[in-house]
Structures are given as C-alpha cells and as structure tokens.
Write a protein that holds these residues in place. Sequence first.
Motif, short mmCIF file in Angstrom:
data_model
loop_
_atom_site.label_atom_id
_atom_site.label_comp_id
_atom_site.label_asym_id
_atom_site.label_seq_id
_atom_site.Cartn_x
_atom_site.Cartn_y
_atom_site.Cartn_z
N THR A 1 -8.16 18.07 -9.34
CA THR A 1 -8.63 19.18 -8.51
C THR A 1 -8.97 18.72 -7.11
N LEU A 2 -9.58 17.55 -7.02
CA LEU A 2 -9.93 16.99 -5.71
C LEU A 2 -8.68 16.74 -4.87
N LEU A 3 -7.63 16.24 -5.49
CA LEU A 3 -6.40 15.93 -4.76
C LEU A 3 -5.67 17.19 -4.28
N THR A 4 -5.89 18.30 -4.95
CA THR A 4 -5.21 19.54 -4.57
C THR A 4 -6.08 20.46 -3.71
N THR A 5 -7.35 20.12 -3.57
CA THR A 5 -8.22 20.92 -2.70
C THR A 5 -8.52 20.22 -1.38
N GLY A 6 -8.37 18.89 -1.37
CA GLY A 6 -8.52 18.16 -0.12
C GLY A 6 -9.44 16.97 -0.21
N ILE A 7 -8.96 15.83 0.27
CA ILE A 7 -9.79 14.63 0.37
C ILE A 7 -9.69 14.11 1.80
N GLU A 8 -10.74 13.45 2.24
CA GLU A 8 -10.80 12.98 3.61
C GLU A 8 -10.21 11.59 3.73
N LEU A 9 -9.16 11.46 4.57
CA LEU A 9 -8.60 10.16 4.91
C LEU A 9 -9.06 9.77 6.30
N LYS B 1 3.13 19.16 2.50
CA LYS B 1 3.88 19.78 3.59
C LYS B 1 3.71 19.04 4.91
N GLU B 2 3.51 17.74 4.82
CA GLU B 2 3.44 16.92 6.02
C GLU B 2 3.87 15.51 5.64
N GLY B 3 4.04 14.66 6.64
CA GLY B 3 4.56 13.33 6.36
C GLY B 3 3.82 12.23 7.10
N ARG B 4 2.51 12.17 6.95
CA ARG B 4 1.75 11.10 7.59
C ARG B 4 2.05 9.75 6.94
N ASN B 5 1.80 8.69 7.67
CA ASN B 5 2.13 7.34 7.21
C ASN B 5 1.44 7.01 5.89
N ARG B 6 2.22 6.67 4.87
CA ARG B 6 1.73 6.25 3.55
C ARG B 6 0.72 7.24 2.97
N GLU B 7 0.92 8.51 3.24
CA GLU B 7 -0.08 9.51 2.87
C GLU B 7 -0.28 9.62 1.36
N GLY C 1 -7.80 12.29 8.83
CA GLY C 1 -8.02 13.71 8.60
C GLY C 1 -7.88 14.13 7.14
N LEU C 2 -8.11 15.40 6.91
CA LEU C 2 -8.06 15.97 5.55
C LEU C 2 -6.62 15.98 5.03
N ALA C 3 -6.45 15.69 3.74
CA ALA C 3 -5.13 15.70 3.11
C ALA C 3 -5.23 16.30 1.72
N LYS C 4 -4.17 17.00 1.31
CA LYS C 4 -4.16 17.57 -0.04
C LYS C 4 -2.72 17.77 -0.50
N PHE C 5 -2.56 17.78 -1.83
CA PHE C 5 -1.27 18.11 -2.41
C PHE C 5 -1.21 19.62 -2.62
N ASP C 6 -0.09 20.22 -2.27
CA ASP C 6 0.08 21.65 -2.52
C ASP C 6 0.45 21.91 -3.98
N HIS C 7 0.92 20.86 -4.64
CA HIS C 7 1.23 20.96 -6.07
C HIS C 7 1.09 19.58 -6.69
N LEU C 8 0.55 19.53 -7.91
CA LEU C 8 0.42 18.28 -8.66
C LEU C 8 0.61 18.62 -10.13
N ILE D 1 15.22 11.82 9.46
CA ILE D 1 14.34 12.97 9.24
C ILE D 1 13.24 12.51 8.28
N GLY D 2 12.15 12.06 8.86
CA GLY D 2 11.07 11.48 8.07
C GLY D 2 11.36 10.02 7.76
N ARG D 3 10.37 9.35 7.22
CA ARG D 3 10.49 7.93 6.89
C ARG D 3 9.97 7.68 5.48
N LEU D 4 10.32 6.53 4.95
CA LEU D 4 9.77 6.04 3.70
C LEU D 4 9.35 4.59 3.94
N ASP D 5 8.20 4.19 3.39
CA ASP D 5 7.76 2.83 3.64
C ASP D 5 8.60 1.83 2.84
N TYR D 6 8.37 0.57 3.10
CA TYR D 6 9.18 -0.52 2.57
C TYR D 6 9.28 -0.49 1.04
#
Length: 273
Positions: free
Chosen positions: A182-190, A217-223, A193-200, A134-139
């Motif tokens: 603030t940038l990390l919790t409002t959204g940065i472009e990877l 709330k998602e699990g993209r590779n090395r996000e 696509g757009l990514a953000k922390f819901d809590h920091l 259920i989900g992955r973790l990198d090396y």
Amino acid sequence: MKARPIRPIKKKDSPSGSADASSMSTSVSAPVTHKLHKLLAQAGLGSRREMEELIAAGGATINGKVAGIGDRAGPDDIVRVGKRTIHFKSDDRLPRVVLYHKPEGEIVSHDDPEGRPSVFDKLPQLRSSKWISIGRLDYNTSGLLIFTTDGELANRLMHPRFEVEREYAVRIMGRLTPEVATLLTTGIELEDGLAKFDHLSDQGGEGSNHWYRVILKEGRNREVRRMFETVGMTVSRLMRVRFGPINLPPRLKRGKWMELDETETRRLLALVP
C-alpha cells in the motif's frame, strides 16, 4: 496495437459568388516556421534538450547568423550545424523506430570512461542522423529499449507531462506485506521527491525470490530499485516489459534488435500523446 483508420481530410468547397478578380484578396500567407530546437530534434540530431544546449552554445546558424534559443526557421531558411547543412524532412516521411532487447551488462550511452559495452554498438548504423534512446535502463537492468531518429517522438514518449506508462517485472528477496504494498502505491519519499507505483501485482515465486509487476508513469534514475530499497527490499532482477503502447516482443532475443515497419510506425504515431 490498434490504430484508428487514417482518413483524408475533406476540403471545404469554395463559397460561390460572382465577385471578380479585382475584389479578391491578393495577400500571400507567410511560410510556416517552427522553433529551431524542435526542427533539429525532428531531423534526428538529438533530443530537444540536447538541441537547446547546442543552440545555446552557438552551434547552429540560420541564414549565416548564429541562432539563439527560441529562434524559428522555415522551409526557405538555410540551417547549419557546424559545417553541415540540415535538410528537414517533409511531414509524410516517417521516422525510424527500433526495438532492442537489452541484456544486463550494457550501458545506454555513447561514451563510457570504463569502456563498458554500449547498446549503441548493437544498433544499425545511420548516415545523416543518430539514434535517440527513448528512456534509459541502468547497467544491471534488462528489457525493452526503444530508439528513434525523431527527437519529437522521443519527447512525446519521455516527457513527464504525457504520463506514458512503463511496466517492469521485478524480482525481490522476500515478499511484500500488504502494508508495504500500500505504501508503494500511495507514495514514498525519495531524495528527489515523492514516488509511487500506479499498479503493483503479485506474480508469485519460489523460495526466497518473489516476482512483482509494477507500472509507473515517469522514468527517474533507478527509480524502481530505489523505491524497493526505501522499504527495505533488495531487487535481484529488474526487466522492462513495456513502454507506453509497445510490449517487449517475445520473439526478440536478448542483445537483438528489430525495426518497426511502416504500418507499425504509423500505429505508434497514432497512439502516442
């Protein structure tokens, strides 16, 4: 985790009346069927996506005929994958769920061209199904991994539409400014696509190392790593401490696993979307 008490469903009383047998319906309801890829996932053969790929490749049959995407099967059908007949579990049979404390230096894969250690080598052996991660973790990431024999449960915890929280402890070189936080919790472009922390939250630190807790709330590779790299920060340590309703048990040492008992499994099933 607290689960709501499970109460039996009350059956409605049959309506009273004096109708004789000749006036009553004699129709028989059709057997309940489900999409084949869902049934195969529930049987522990893999994730839904893996089962769709297997079916598309002609690897499954229903009553002797090669199955296609979207085909359905029921309790009276004979389903085979290769030469193996698949027996679908009843609704009251619980899936197995294992928690594993992954150390750094292991991959979450059955096969690796480089021959690196795999988390699957540490898990208990199964006879008729396989462990689904259920989900992955990198090396280089440590922490909580969850494995199950139920592809449907895995899908409910992993699919983005269910927005299941993942919580990480992150150590970085340096410290975030309020503007970068603030940038990390409002959204940065990877690049994907757009990514953000819901809590920091700032967890303190010593010297050049600083710890943060983040939730997404998602699990993209090395996000998580990519998000910090985008704002010029290097992650020196990353550890998953929670996935959905399950926290990494403090007593679970690195490289060790523990299996949920029946009560804990029922609580998990009651809490997932």
